[in-house]
Design a protein around this motif. Structure first.
Motif, PDB file in Angstrom:
ATOM      1  N   UNK A  50      -2.733  -9.303  -2.713  1.00  0.00           N
ATOM      2  CA  UNK A  50      -1.535  -8.816  -2.008  1.00  0.00           C
ATOM      3  C   UNK A  50      -0.835  -7.748  -2.844  1.00  0.00           C
ATOM      4  N   UNK A  51      -0.744  -7.966  -4.144  1.00  0.00           N
ATOM      5  CA  UNK A  51      -0.103  -6.986  -5.014  1.00  0.00           C
ATOM      6  C   UNK A  51      -0.923  -5.703  -5.101  1.00  0.00           C
ATOM      7  N   UNK A  52      -2.233  -5.830  -5.095  1.00  0.00           N
ATOM      8  CA  UNK A  52      -3.098  -4.647  -5.141  1.00  0.00           C
ATOM      9  C   UNK A  52      -2.927  -3.780  -3.907  1.00  0.00           C
ATOM     10  N   UNK A  53      -2.936  -4.387  -2.723  1.00  0.00           N
ATOM     11  CA  UNK A  53      -2.781  -3.605  -1.495  1.00  0.00           C
ATOM     12  C   UNK A  53      -1.358  -3.051  -1.389  1.00  0.00           C
ATOM     13  N   UNK A  54      -0.371  -3.788  -1.877  1.00  0.00           N
ATOM     14  CA  UNK A  54       1.000  -3.284  -1.897  1.00  0.00           C
ATOM     15  C   UNK A  54       1.098  -2.053  -2.791  1.00  0.00           C
ATOM     16  N   UNK A  55       0.506  -2.122  -3.975  1.00  0.00           N
ATOM     17  CA  UNK A  55       0.528  -0.974  -4.884  1.00  0.00           C
ATOM     18  C   UNK A  55      -0.152   0.240  -4.253  1.00  0.00           C
ATOM     19  N   UNK A  56      -1.255   0.020  -3.579  1.00  0.00           N
ATOM     20  CA  UNK A  56      -1.965   1.119  -2.914  1.00  0.00           C
ATOM     21  C   UNK A  56      -1.087   1.755  -1.839  1.00  0.00           C
ATOM     22  N   UNK A  57      -0.466   0.922  -1.012  1.00  0.00           N
ATOM     23  CA  UNK A  57       0.366   1.454   0.075  1.00  0.00           C
ATOM     24  C   UNK A  57       1.630   2.129  -0.457  1.00  0.00           C
ATOM     25  N   UNK A  58       2.230   1.597  -1.504  1.00  0.00           N
ATOM     26  CA  UNK A  58       3.393   2.266  -2.107  1.00  0.00           C
ATOM     27  C   UNK A  58       2.989   3.617  -2.704  1.00  0.00           C
ATOM     28  N   UNK A  59       1.839   3.680  -3.353  1.00  0.00           N
ATOM     29  CA  UNK A  59       1.359   4.950  -3.905  1.00  0.00           C
ATOM     30  C   UNK A  59       1.158   5.966  -2.783  1.00  0.00           C
ATOM     31  N   UNK A  60       0.625   5.522  -1.647  1.00  0.00           N
ATOM     32  CA  UNK A  60       0.445   6.411  -0.487  1.00  0.00           C
ATOM     33  C   UNK A  60       1.797   6.880   0.049  1.00  0.00           C
ATOM     34  N   UNK A  61       2.762   5.975   0.125  1.00  0.00           N
ATOM     35  CA  UNK A  61       4.113   6.324   0.579  1.00  0.00           C
ATOM     36  C   UNK A  61       4.709   7.405  -0.324  1.00  0.00           C
ATOM     37  N   UNK A  62       4.650   7.190  -1.632  1.00  0.00           N
ATOM     38  CA  UNK A  62       5.243   8.146  -2.556  1.00  0.00           C
ATOM     39  C   UNK A  62       4.452   9.451  -2.642  1.00  0.00           C
ATOM     40  N   UNK A  63       3.200   9.437  -2.207  1.00  0.00           N
ATOM     41  CA  UNK A  63       2.395  10.664  -2.157  1.00  0.00           C
ATOM     42  C   UNK A  63       2.614  11.422  -0.849  1.00  0.00           C
ATOM     43  N   UNK A  64       3.379  10.826   0.068  1.00  0.00           N
ATOM     44  CA  UNK A  64       3.641  11.465   1.356  1.00  0.00           C
ATOM     45  C   UNK A  64       2.565  11.219   2.392  1.00  0.00           C
ATOM     46  N   UNK A  65       1.679  10.263   2.117  1.00  0.00           N
ATOM     47  CA  UNK A  65       0.570   9.990   3.028  1.00  0.00           C
ATOM     48  C   UNK A  65       0.777   8.746   3.894  1.00  0.00           C
ATOM     49  N   UNK A  66       1.905   8.063   3.737  1.00  0.00           N
ATOM     50  CA  UNK A  66       2.156   6.831   4.500  1.00  0.00           C
ATOM     51  C   UNK A  66       3.612   6.819   4.939  1.00  0.00           C
ATOM     52  N   UNK A  67       3.835   6.513   6.227  1.00  0.00           N
ATOM     53  CA  UNK A  67       5.198   6.421   6.756  1.00  0.00           C
ATOM     54  C   UNK A  67       5.550   5.000   7.204  1.00  0.00           C
TER      55      UNK A  67
END
Length: 165
Positions: A50-67
């Motif tokens: 769960x923490x791994x997928x959260x980190x991935x999605x947060x990284x995408x958010x901060x990269x501008x690739x996830x809304x």
């Protein structure tokens, strides 16, 4: 129940991600007030899925690739608090709502102050976007990560919303 935690370096500071065996339980700020989110028995476990997928999605958010986030969430709170937090999840990326808007959304139009208190206890900042809630006048109001961080997140999302739309 043992909670798993891992640090996540972000543009707004090093966040602490916390999960139980079923989902994301909290995202804590570097200077989070003690007791704002009550957690116990945490152990460092960066390999937790769960923490791994959260980190991935947060990284995408901060990269501008996830809304929007697609994570299993297990926040701890009262029924009222969880209703408020679900309403926060419905605020679109790049937009804001007032405390009164959230109170109306949960069918409690006179509960804007209680909504504010529940918003302040939101354990899953950013993912459950409490930073998108502003005062009735549009003014920035309290935020566990600090008003400068709230302003940064809102500006980040406005820039992303413009480029997305």
């Amino acid at each position: 129940m043992t909670l798993h935690s891992a640090p996540f370096d972000s543009p707004v500071g090093t966040l602490t991600l916390v999960a139980d065996d079923a989902g994301l339980t909290a995202i804590l700020w570097p200077d989070d007030a003690p007791g704002r989110v009550r957690l116990e028995d945490m152990r460092d476990d960066p390999s937790n899925p769960v923490l791994s997928v959260t980190a991935t999605q947060l990284a995408e958010y901060f990269a501008g690739a996830r809304t929007a986030f697609d994570l299993p969430l297990t926040p701890r709170g009262s029924d009222f608090q969880r209703a408020v937090w679900r309403a926060l999840d419905a605020i679109p990326f790049g937009e804001t709502r007032s405390y009164a808007d959230i109170a109306r959304a949960i069918g409690r139009p006179g509960a804007a102050r209680a909504v504010g208190a529940a918003n302040g206890r939101n354990p899953i900042s950013i993912v459950t976007p409490c930073h998108r809630v502003v005062g009735a006048s549009g003014a920035l109001t309290g935020f566990a990560g600090g008003l400068a961080t709230k302003e940064w997140l809102l500006a980040w999302e406005r820039r992303g919303a413009v480029s997305q739309g």
